[in-house]
Scaffold this motif. Structure first.
Motif, PDB file in Angstrom:
ATOM      1  N   SER A  28     -13.725   4.193  -2.226  1.00  0.00           N
ATOM      2  CA  SER A  28     -12.518   4.767  -2.908  1.00  0.00           C
ATOM      3  C   SER A  28     -12.486   4.246  -4.236  1.00  0.00           C
ATOM      4  CB  SER A  28     -11.501   4.257  -1.946  1.00  0.00           C
ATOM      5  OG  SER A  28     -11.153   4.895  -0.808  1.00  0.00           O
TER       6      SER A  28
ATOM      7  N   LEU B 290      -6.838  -0.735   0.616  1.00  0.00           N
ATOM      8  CA  LEU B 290      -6.677  -1.577   1.675  1.00  0.00           C
ATOM      9  C   LEU B 290      -7.590  -1.681   3.047  1.00  0.00           C
ATOM     10  CD1 LEU B 290      -4.626  -3.730   3.519  1.00  0.00           C
ATOM     11  CD2 LEU B 290      -3.585  -1.577   4.281  1.00  0.00           C
TER      12      LEU B 290
ATOM     13  N   VAL C  96      -3.895   4.866  -3.788  1.00  0.00           N
ATOM     14  CA  VAL C  96      -5.057   4.855  -3.662  1.00  0.00           C
ATOM     15  C   VAL C  96      -6.070   5.383  -4.803  1.00  0.00           C
ATOM     16  CG1 VAL C  96      -7.317   5.845  -2.424  1.00  0.00           C
ATOM     17  CG2 VAL C  96      -5.105   5.153  -1.408  1.00  0.00           C
TER      18      VAL C  96
ATOM     19  N   ARG D 123     -16.078   1.939   3.284  1.00  0.00           N
ATOM     20  CA  ARG D 123     -15.240   3.106   3.298  1.00  0.00           C
ATOM     21  C   ARG D 123     -14.281   2.946   1.909  1.00  0.00           C
ATOM     22  NH1 ARG D 123     -11.055   5.379   7.579  1.00  0.00           N
ATOM     23  NH2 ARG D 123      -9.935   3.221   6.933  1.00  0.00           N
TER      24      ARG D 123
ATOM     25  N   MET E 248       0.857  -1.234  -0.007  1.00  0.00           N
ATOM     26  CA  MET E 248      -0.154  -0.178   0.052  1.00  0.00           C
ATOM     27  C   MET E 248       0.772   1.305   0.087  1.00  0.00           C
ATOM     28  SD  MET E 248      -3.201   0.283  -0.051  1.00  0.00           S
ATOM     29  CE  MET E 248      -3.432   1.965  -0.771  1.00  0.00           C
TER      30      MET E 248
END
Lengths: 340, 241
Positions: free
Chosen positions: B154, B83, B77, B150, B52
């Motif tokens: 993304s 993640l 991201v 959440r 990540m």
């Protein structure tokens, strides 16, 4: 009657401390930096305004150029340089200070009116925050609170010395923002005092709107509550830090403009007032804005009554109250855990 | 096998002098579910965090053919690598809805965020009921749902899940795995890290076994589930954690 006069005095002082305390809490929760130079922004702004009123170009204009250039060079060395990056940084680090410098050297000798002087002052002092963040604190993003504090002390000393170089050891008093006076229930309140309280309130409301109503503000709160989580949703931590530092230096500059006409400001005045703001922030546990504001008003009142009782002891009284407050907080609040 | 969505090659991560991940190579083909199983402390979480971009790393990593070396977390991201961490890392003093909206921070200038929020609420009706509640007041299962929701905000192309069943009641674990399977059907590729190897191998296409920071075994999920070493260490009675 004297009682109420002291109360008004205390609240007016408290409003300034509240602004400084809010700036400190803001910077601390988002970046974990205890920003000692918060008070320096205030003296720089006050002295810059005074210099404008005397028709001089203050040293802060050159400082802006130098810090912008330094931030640009440092970032150039450690970032992946893309075209978009270059455009943005050239604009923010080189063009902005150059334009401000040109504006100031052109306008100031023409003796512009008060409003323009104030706008120039705010525009000159506010960008110092983000530049300082990028130069001194961003490289230490992963460091402990203590390391950041030591960096903060270093920045503070450097700025104070520069303040002496720029403005000399004399104090300056700016022209009042308003010469009006009005009377309510037998107490005389100056227009200046009313403006100080009103502007502080407006700034608090604006900050509340930012943090409660906008996604950017919420992203900054997210960085404050959970840095790892914030990174995982793609919030750029260093940009949040830059915005926070800009807000803090803006708030500091506003408080400097407000205090310049009522109190003789020296190059190092900001340190003492900043420390009092720090006491207020500590009363709020360095984490709560409403408590910090309440703490600031409390300290303001305390100082105004202490000054009436015995002016030699006013600072002693203020800083001595810190001891029982710290004791009380250490008993009540669980230690704030370091992240990781 | 189609071109991999994520490819990691001779990937190492060190904490000081201790190498927690040693020369790991793995691939996640587009549209698949890949799992990495292994004991506690084998380096699985470290591997995910480094992929990540949260930790410094050595070795190659590419996503959809783009080299990710030296990129920041926010760039990864934005590319679609998302993640859901073991500790969930929610924003406790913000509301459930704000947590979800912040999930779409990278896409905040787009207009469909309301529609995406509705999709997440449809998937987790419980979150809709609690949308004004602070995330810190949620139960363990609800936190897990919020962390997943959440992450979905993304717009992941590869969803990396770190121990999604950790600390949850069995019923919620089953629910989580059902949702993971649904997400996979809707086109999201998944990299799953689990101690619950049985459940993980049941939904995965391909699996890796990680021991002491290294990949020691790999194969299709079905093969691994039959492998005597895997059965003994991770599926047998001895692994009833």
């Amino acid at each position: 009657m004297i009682f109420w006069t002291l109360v008004v005095d205390g609240v007016v002082n408290g409003a300034i401390y509240a602004l400084l305390a809010i700036g400190l809490v803001l910077v601390f929760v988002v970046t974990r930096v205890i920003l000692l130079p918060q008070g320096v922004y205030m003296s720089f702004a006050a002295l810059t305004l005074s210099q404008f009123q005397r028709g001089n170009v203050p040293g802060t204009a050159g400082l802006l150029l130098a810090l912008g250039l330094a931030a640009f060079v440092i970032d150039l060395l450690r970032s992946r340089v893309t075209r978009a990056w270059l455009m943005r940084r050239v604009a923010s680090d080189l063009a902005l200070p150059a334009i401000m410098y040109a504006l100031v050297t052109w306008l100031v000798p023409l003796r512009p009116n008060m409003a323009i002087q104030i706008v120039l002052t705010l525009a000159l002092i506010t960008p110092l925050g983000p530049y300082l963040y990028r130069l001194a604190f961003q490289p230490l993003e992963q460091a402990s609170v203590l390391t950041l504090l030591i960096a903060s002390v270093g920045v503070h000393i450097a700025l104070t010395v520069l303040g002496l170089v720029f403005f000399g050891p004399e104090g300056f008093l700016a022209n009042p923002l308003s010469s009006a006076h009005f009377e309510a229930a037998g107490i005389v309140i100056s227009g200046q005092s009313a403006i100080m309280v009103a502007v502080s309130l407006v700034i608090m409301v604006l900050l509340w709107l930012l943090f409660d109503r906008t996604l950017i503000g919420k992203a900054m709160r997210a960085v404050a509550v959970n840095r790892v989580g914030a990174r995982l949703v793609g919030i750029p931590i260093s940009q949040a830090g830059e915005i926070t530092f800009a807000l803090a230096s803006f708030i500091g500059a506003v408080s400097g403009v407000l205090i310049a006409p009522v109190s003789m400001v020296y190059y190092d005045t900001g340190f003492l007032i900043g420390l009092i703001g720090f006491v207020a922030a500590i009363i709020g546990g360095m984490g709560s804005y409403p408590l910090a504001v309440a703490g600031a008003i409390f300290v303001g009142l305390l100082q105004s009554f202490a000054a009436f009782w015995n002016s030699n002891y006013q600072q002693v009284v203020v800083f001595t109250t810190l001891i029982p407050i710290l004791l009380l907080r250490s008993l009540r609040a669980p230690a704030v855990e370091e992240d990781e | 096998m189609s071109a991999p969505l994520l490819a990691v090659d001779r990937f190492s991560v060190a904490y000081g002098k201790v190498e927690a991940v040693r020369s790991v190579s793995l691939e996640v083909p587009a549209g698949s579910v890949v799992t990495v199983i292994g004991a506690n402390g084998a380096g699985k979480t470290t591997l995910l965090n480094a992929m990540m971009g949260l930790l410094d790393q050595a070795g190659a990593i590419s996503f959809e053919g783009h080299d990710l070396r030296g990129t920041r977390v926010e760039d990864r991201v934005a590319a679609g690598l998302v993640l859901v961490p073991e500790r969930r890392e929610l924003f406790g003093s913000l509301t459930v809805e704000d947590n979800l909206r912040l999930g779409s921070f990278r896409h905040r200038r787009h207009h469909q965020i309301g529609a995406e929020l509705d999709k997440v609420y449809a998937l987790f009706p419980r979150l809709r009921e609690r949308h004004r509640q602070l995330a810190g007041t949620l139960s363990g299962g609800e936190r897990q749902m919020l962390a997943l929701g959440r992450a979905l905000m993304s717009r992941p192309r590869l969803l990396m899940l770190d121990e999604p069943s950790l600390g949850l009641a069995p019923q919620i674990v089953r629910e989580s795995f059902r949702i993971i399977a649904d997400l996979h059907k809707s086109g999201v590729s998944i990299l799953l890290i689990e101690q619950n190897a049985r459940a993980a191998l049941a939904i995965a296409d391909h699996g890796y076994v990680m021991e002491h920071g290294e990949i020691t075994l790999q194969g299709s999920a079905a093969e691994l589930a039959q492998n005597p070493r895997v059965v003994e260490s991770y599926l047998g009675l001895g692994s009833a954690r």
